[in-house]
Design an enzyme around this catalytic site. Sequence first.
Site, PDB file in Angstrom:
ATOM      1  N   TYR A 213      -2.110  -0.330  10.154  1.00  0.00           N
ATOM      2  CA  TYR A 213      -2.207  -0.787   8.760  1.00  0.00           C
ATOM      3  C   TYR A 213      -0.951  -0.375   7.994  1.00  0.00           C
ATOM      4  CZ  TYR A 213      -3.897  -1.362   3.989  1.00  0.00           C
ATOM      5  OH  TYR A 213      -4.036  -1.741   2.672  1.00  0.00           O
TER       6      TYR A 213
ATOM      7  N   SER B  99       0.843  -1.185   0.000  1.00  0.00           N
ATOM      8  CA  SER B  99       0.000   0.000   0.000  1.00  0.00           C
ATOM      9  C   SER B  99       0.884   1.242   0.000  1.00  0.00           C
ATOM     10  CB  SER B  99      -0.906   0.026   1.237  1.00  0.00           C
ATOM     11  OG  SER B  99      -1.629   1.247   1.303  1.00  0.00           O
TER      12      SER B  99
END
Length: 267
Positions: free
Chosen positions: A142, A129
């Site tokens: 995350y 990501s």
Amino acid sequence: MSKVVLITGASSGIGKSIATVLSDKGYKVYGTSRNPKNLEKISFKLIALDVLKVDTIQRAVDLVIQKEGRLDVLVNNAGMGITGPLEDTPTDEMRAVFNTNLFGAIDVMKAVLPQMRSQQSGLIINVTSIAGYMGLPFRGLYSATKGALEIVSEATSMEVKQFGINVVNIAPGDFATNIAEGRYHTPVFENSAYKKTYQSNLDLMDAHVDEGMHPKEMAKAVFNIINTKKPKIHYKVGKFMEKFSIILKRILPDRVYEKLLMNHYKL
């Protein structure tokens, strides 16, 4: 000869889009899902695999090898999100997201590497990501899982190069998927010191996903990587400012960059 591709987390979103596009282009695609019976009208084979259960990972990999005799590409896409202030988020939930996004991906890599070594070729594409390049407020855990997977991939790339195997990362920005439904959301507690700022950031996150790019853009990028003779280690797929934010972090003083992020997230 059509390449054999294994894609984790292929029942929805980015994984499903990658599996569909590659299947339509003639690849022998095996997608995975914890509950494969729940998906209909797909152009690829869907098999059971839970990244938290090593036995299911090994069974799925063995099945592909038994049927096809080889395994050319792994797209490590399965993952989960987590949001919340560090202070309010249960530590067990933090461990759970690391188990899925980092250790789950590692266990799938460990399962496919023996076959790739034996055939002296292979490509592992780890879906990370853009958030993994920076600590984002209320998404720090995350970001940490995806940043860790980037680093593990860099190291593994050097270890397996001698066997003709490439390991690469592909980091998406915001995409229009149902990822928000699968996140662990720390509740907005009434007595939390972060109640106001966390709630406003949750609303902002959902808006970013709704305005995100179409998952087919990730599928196109994966297809291009597979067809690149000498792939890079890092790829980013997102809007200009999402990718530019990584460059800004490299060149700006830490506190200046932090201030930019805080302004963006209205903190």
